[in-house]
Design a protein around this motif. Structure first.
Motif: not given
Length: 277
Positions: A46-75
């Motif tokens: 959680l990154l907070v500044r002046n009472g408002i926070g954003v929940v984040t996660q470090p990434v180095d690529s987008v979550y893109d796949s043709d495997d719909m089972t994998r996409v569903r697990s991401w969702l």
């Protein structure tokens, strides 16, 4: 599916040196922390500044796949993090799946400062309000019989079809199916209007089609057919009243109501900075 962006909203490459995946925004004290298991077992912060926070996660690529089972697990992972944040901090402002800012934590702080007024207004509007999903379904075969029993013209067409020659019988059967489908649609429309009327007194806002919700259902399918579907934005204290109102439809023969929630208000989250969140 992909909403990868830099702070200015420009399109980004699918891979990059460093980025931050955004789950949701919440109201939080500047010294509060929050962690949860994110997508692909990643760790959120959680990154907070002046009472408002954003929940984040470090990434180095987008979550893109043709495997719909994998996409569903991401969702589902995305949804779980937002759910946990909502339980901890109250109604969150959820961001759309695969919303990513290129850069490090400091870049997120800069983005948060630029969008602060919009995010603050959205959190104020959504505070204490949650999304509920309502779906009415029925047994189509049973409803066809019910419609036939109450419609003399359909009964007459059915009798004439039985006695007619093959060619005439075919035409009469087409007329029968057309009238039956019209009567069924009239009943679907009536159910939808009744549903809306029952829920409206308890809702802040209703989207008849179910809106753009990211909610992933885990319920199994069956032989019932969907008649009407809506999403509802409502205060948590109205949850029971909505459920009680829905019994008017749920108690009807051959009808069933699915009522789920409270969910974070995915369908009612506004665009932040001109982007579809």
């Amino acid at each position: 599916m992909t909403d990868t962006t830099d702070p200015g909203g420009a399109n980004a490459d699918l891979e990059f040196d460093e980025g931050r995946y955004l789950y949701c925004a919440v109201r939080a004290a500047d010294d509060e922390s929050f962690t949860a298991e994110g997508i692909e077992d990643g760790t959120t912060s959680l990154l907070v500044r002046n009472g408002i926070g954003v929940v984040t996660q470090p990434v180095d690529s987008v979550y893109d796949s043709d495997d719909m089972t994998r996409v569903r697990s991401w969702l589902l992972a995305h949804q779980q993090v937002v759910d946990e944040a909502g339980q901890r901090f109250g109604t969150p402002l959820p961001f759309r799946f695969d919303t990513i800012i290129k850069g490090d934590d400091e870049t997120v702080y800069e983005w948060l400062a630029e969008r602060r007024e919009e995010i603050d207004d959205a959190l104020e509007t959504l505070a204490g309000r949650w999304e509920y999903r309502i779906e009415v379904r029925w047994d189509e075969a049973s409803m066809r019989e019910t419609v036939l029993e109450g419609d003399e013209e359909l009964q007459e067409l059915a009798a004439r079809t039985e006695e007619a020659s093959e060619g005439t019988g075919y035409l009469l059967e087409k007329q029968y199916e057309q009238r039956l489908n019209e009567r069924l649609q009239e009943r679907r429309d009536a159910v939808a209007e009744t549903l809306y009327g029952l829920v409206e007194p308890h809702a802040v806002e209703i989207q008849r089609s179910g809106g753009g919700s990211n909610v992933v259902s885990t319920e199994t399918d069956d032989e019932l057919d969907r008649v009407a579907q809506i999403s509802v934005l409502a205060p948590r204290e109205n949850e029971e009243a909505i459920g009680e109102a829905l019994e008017e439809i749920n108690g009807r023969p051959a009808h069933e109501v699915r009522y789920t929630g409270p969910w974070p208000p995915y369908s009612y989250a506004p665009q932040i900075g001109g982007e579809a969140q």
